[in-house]
Design an enzyme around this catalytic site. Structure first.
Site, PDB file in Angstrom:
ATOM      1  NE  ARG A  37      20.528   3.572   6.966  1.00 46.22           N
ATOM      2  CZ  ARG A  37      21.389   2.781   6.321  1.00 46.22           C
ATOM      3  NH1 ARG A  37      21.583   1.540   6.739  1.00 46.22           N
ATOM      4  NH2 ARG A  37      22.043   3.233   5.305  1.00 46.22           N
TER       5      ARG A  37
ATOM      6  CE  LYS B 115       6.957  10.543  -2.517  1.00 51.09           C
ATOM      7  NZ  LYS B 115       7.212  10.455  -3.974  1.00 51.09           N
ATOM      8  CB  THR B 116       7.480   4.065   1.950  1.00 53.29           C
ATOM      9  OG1 THR B 116       8.825   3.766   2.303  1.00 53.29           O
ATOM     10  CG2 THR B 116       7.337   4.023   0.436  1.00 53.29           C
TER      11      THR B 116
ATOM     12  N   GLY C   3       5.421   0.025  11.133  1.00 61.00           N
ATOM     13  CA  GLY C   3       4.043  -0.183  10.677  1.00 61.00           C
ATOM     14  C   GLY C   3       2.984   0.232  11.683  1.00 61.00           C
ATOM     15  CD  GLU C   4       1.498  -3.668  14.168  1.00 65.18           C
ATOM     16  OE1 GLU C   4       0.501  -4.166  14.671  1.00 65.18           O
ATOM     17  OE2 GLU C   4       2.577  -4.290  14.041  1.00 65.18           O
TER      18      GLU C   4
HETATM   19 MO1  MOS Z   1      -0.202  -6.255  12.958  1.00 64.60          MO
HETATM   20  S1  MOS Z   1      -1.996  -5.980  13.939  1.00 64.60           S
HETATM   21  O1  MOS Z   1       0.656  -7.202  14.128  1.00 64.60           O
HETATM   22  O2  MOS Z   1      -0.633  -7.190  11.595  1.00 64.60           O
END
Ligand code: MOS
Length: 739
Positions: free
Chosen positions: A629, A634-635, A705-706
């Site tokens: 979720r 936006k972010t 994030g990744e």
């Molecule tokens: Mo990320 S490269 O695990 O800070």
């Protein structure tokens, strides 16, 4: 008032820290103003391997304004030669001037401290080192003869196999087997590393650009041999992390050592060139991927073998082959990791470490297999869709990759692709369509949070986490507001300080999934305390009402089935004499260990390749993600778009070029280490399939994030093949390789 679903969670709230960032009000590590602050500049080695036989600091020491030249000649002895805190990921093998050894080019060998930055720069230029050089290890192909298996990869075995490879090889009717190469890369956040160290007696405060305030505190305290409680780390804003700021590197401890010696606060900023050596980077990888399939496309075996470099003084492994343990349904497999020591700084986590590189190799191999089978690459992936992680047999907690493939393929117009390479053209431009699967594991760790009511009826909610540009301030404000029953404007979220309740590293895409449950629990507790307070308070319209009948919504605390009987939180807060606050801890659920925990996505790209000049453009990327979720539409979208841009960078631009004679990265600047600019990026269309993952976490969130960087390099590489008929397996794909 009935409880309506007015949840602020998921809403595209503007960044709460946006105004501070756009007006210069956000204070980054190097920007703290302290009285008497002096400035440190690192002097780095100019040879890759050997010993310092003479270090002449006399001219530097006599230079105007210079207060100290710290080196192995005068550095204090640290416990265990500076390795007392050596425990990756936070505690790394540092260069703390405990000996005269040189292990890589651009290793810190001295620090010059002066009253001004300019004086420190001038002094640093006068430090004169003489070396006894030893033959460096810089030729990867030659050093490969000494490749070895690391003990572990952050708790995972370096080698893992399942099924029966012999049987798989006998069953296979079509095979591909190739080696894929990725270069060394450097993180290059806009804000380089920076530290200010200030001692007050035995107490040390560090203003540090970090992804992990409590990791820095623990590592620095142990390295210096002082009490953890005597170190405070402050990091309210970080200008990009990307993994390099997840560990403590030499400059942080050196800065503290200098500050203690000069008796004044010291600021040390790592300059852009110094970002290429002493603070990690992505290692180079060579990955062999061999796939075998039956004629119908079902996989019979996967073999994924990684070889990557590390330094000669610390093992760090790019865990590339791990992705092949979970990506597809495949009865037989073998995955291995080997390291090659080079005379370089130790590599580290960088933007989906392991996944970004491993996914590239596997997903290009899948494309090669699809072409060998004359199958659509998307069909091949659907035919091998995994419901379980191959090496552990665990089911996925929540996997909706099928929906990602469908949505993204449809939005992209994948059905318009012609099957044959080099068959789509627009004038001089060859057009290529390529796709790949994206994936990243879902991580979560223990975190704490505190919520407190202020006398004006607003709330301060805190956790010692970090916001590395990802939106932690904003999404935690939303989680808190939702749990408290107040508008987000009534909540101030604070982070980035070891004085706050501890939270894990902002790495491994785990901040939201780890911290949000703690914030939610603390805020729910505080809401119950407010309700109890109101029902006990003779001046409240809620006096005497059973707490179970009272709710809070939009900052109004009232009887649920008679909302007119209530008052504002502000009115209640005005009468509260005792401070009201709640602290809560949230830890990963044991139940979740029954599952394989991963996010997924599907990435489709269009490339255009100039047939004469080899220039490659990526006008269009369409991707759909199954990331649980989203806390803020936006972010979340920004995160994924940013990841995709880094994926384009990985495929086409980034390459830290090492001079094979001296081990120095020659393009150690942003003019020659290329990253994309706006003109390089076309349309980036991101959607979420939006299935909450409650088996992983009470808010149903996984990290984002990744994952955005994964899949993109392979999709671009596959599209270049489709456009040109040329299979390039060596990143970055630059125009010279197409000519
Ligand atoms: Mo990320 S490269 O695990 O800070």
């Amino acid at each position: 008032m009935t409880t309506t679903d007015t949840s602020i969670i998921g809403q595209p709230l503007d960044r709460t820290d946006g105004p501070l960032k756009t007006t210069g009000g956000a204070r980054y590590a190097a920007e703290f103003r302290l009285p008497d602050l002096c400035h440190a500049v690192m002097v780095l080695s100019t040879i890759p391997r050997g010993r310092i036989v003479d270090l002449d600091t006399t001219r530097a020491e006599a230079s105007p304004g210079v207060l100290l030249v710290l080196s192995h000649r005068n550095a204090p002895s640290l416990p265990e030669h500076g390795r007392a805190a050596f425990k990756p990921p936070a505690g790394r093998a540092m260069s703390l001037f405990q000996d005269d050894d040189v292990h890589y080019n651009r290793q810190p060998i001295a620090v010059v401290v002066a009253d001004t930055f300019e004086h420190a720069v001038a002094g640093a230029a006068l430090v004169d080192a003489r070396y006894a050089t030893e033959p460096p290890m810089l030729d990867f192909e030659r050093e490969r003869a000494h490749a070895y298996a690391p003990k572990e990869i952050l708790g995972k075995p370096p080698d893992a196999g399942w099924g029966d490879m012999g049987a798989g090889e006998r069953a296979a009717e079509v095979r591909v087997d190739a080696v894929y190469a990725t270069p060394m890369q450097s993180h290059n956040p806009l804000e380089p590393h920076a530290t200010i160290a200030a001692w007050d007696g035995d107490h040390l405060t560090l203003y540090d650009a970090t992804q992990y305030v409590s990791g820095v505190r623990d590592t620095v305290a142990k390295t210096l041999g002082i009490a953890t409680d005597d170190v405070r780390v402050v990091s309210p804003f970080v200008g990009g992390g990307f993994g390099c700021k997840g560990s403590v590197w030499s400059h942080v401890v050196l800065c503290a050592m200098c500050a203690r010696k000069v008796g004044r606060p010291v600021k040390l900023v790592v300059d852009r060139t110094q970002m290429f050596g002493p603070v990690g980077g992505r290692p180079l990888t060579r990955q062999r991927v061999a796939l075998g399939a039956r004629q119908d496309g079902t996989l019979a075996y996967v073999r994924h073998e990684l070889v990557a470099n590390t330094s000669d003084f610390e093992d760090w492994t790019e865990s590339s082959a791990v992705v092949s343990r979970m990506m597809y349904k495949c009865p037989n497999g073998i995955t291995t990791h080997r390291l090659v020591k080079l005379s370089t700084g130790t590599p580290t986590f960088q933007r989906a470490p392991g996944e970004a590189t491993g996914n590239f190799a596997l997903e290009v191999a899948m494309d090669e297999l699809a072409h060998a089978l004359a199958l659509d690459p998307l069909i091949l992936r659907l035919r091998n869709y995994a419901e379980h992680e191959a090496d552990t047999g665990k089911p996925f907690s929540s996997k909706h990759l099928r929906e990602c493939y469908e949505q993204a393929a449809q939005r992209f117009g994948w059905s318009q692709r012609s099957a044959v390479p080099r068959s789509m053209r627009d004038g001089r431009e060859l057009i290529g369509f390529g796709m790949a699967t994206a994936s990243y594991p879902a991580h979560r760790m223990r975190a704490k949070a505190r919520a407190a009511l202020s006398p004006d009826g607003t709330f301060v909610v805190q956790s010692g986490s970090q916001d590395i540009g990802t939106g932690t301030y904003t999404v935690m404000t939303q989680v808190a507001a939702d749990a408290l029953g107040v508008p987000p404007s009534r909540v101030r979220f604070e982070l980035g300080d070891t004085h706050l309740p501890p939270a894990p590293v902002s790495g491994g895409s785990m901040t939201a999934a780890s911290v949000a449950p703690a914030v939610q629990a603390a805020c729910r507790q505080l809401r119950q305390m407010l309700i109890a307070q109101a029902t006990r308070d003779g001046s409240s319209p809620l006096h005497g009402v059973a707490p179970s009948r009272v709710g809070v919504d939009g900052g109004w605390i009232a009887v649920r089935d008679d909302p007119s009987r209530g008052e504002t939180i502000a009115a209640l807060a005005g009468r509260v004499s005792q401070p009201l606050e709640a602290t809560a801890e949230a830890a990963p659920d044991k139940e979740a260990e029954r599952y394989a925990l991963h996010s997924f996505g599907a990435v489709f790209v269009e490339v255009r390749v100039d047939d004469d000049l080899g220039v490659i453009r990526v006008p269009r990327v369409v991707a759909a993600y199954d990331i649980g979720r989203p806390l803020n539409e936006k972010t979340a979208r920004s995160q994924l778009q940013g990841g995709i841009v880094w994926g384009m960078s990985f495929a086409l631009l980034e390459d830290a070029v090492m001079d094979a004679r001296n081990g120095r990265i020659v393009n150690a600047n942003l003019a020659e280490y290329h990253v994309p600019v706006n003109a390089d990026v076309g349309t980036v269309d991101v959607t979420f399939v939006d299935f909450p993952d409650y088996a992983f976490n009470p808010l149903g969130i996984r990290g984002i994030g990744e994952i955005g960087i994964t899949g993109v390099p392979a999709a671009i590489c596959n599209a270049v093949y489709h456009a040109t008929g040329r299979r390039l397996r060596d990143l970055p794909i630059t125009l010279d390789k197409l000519l």
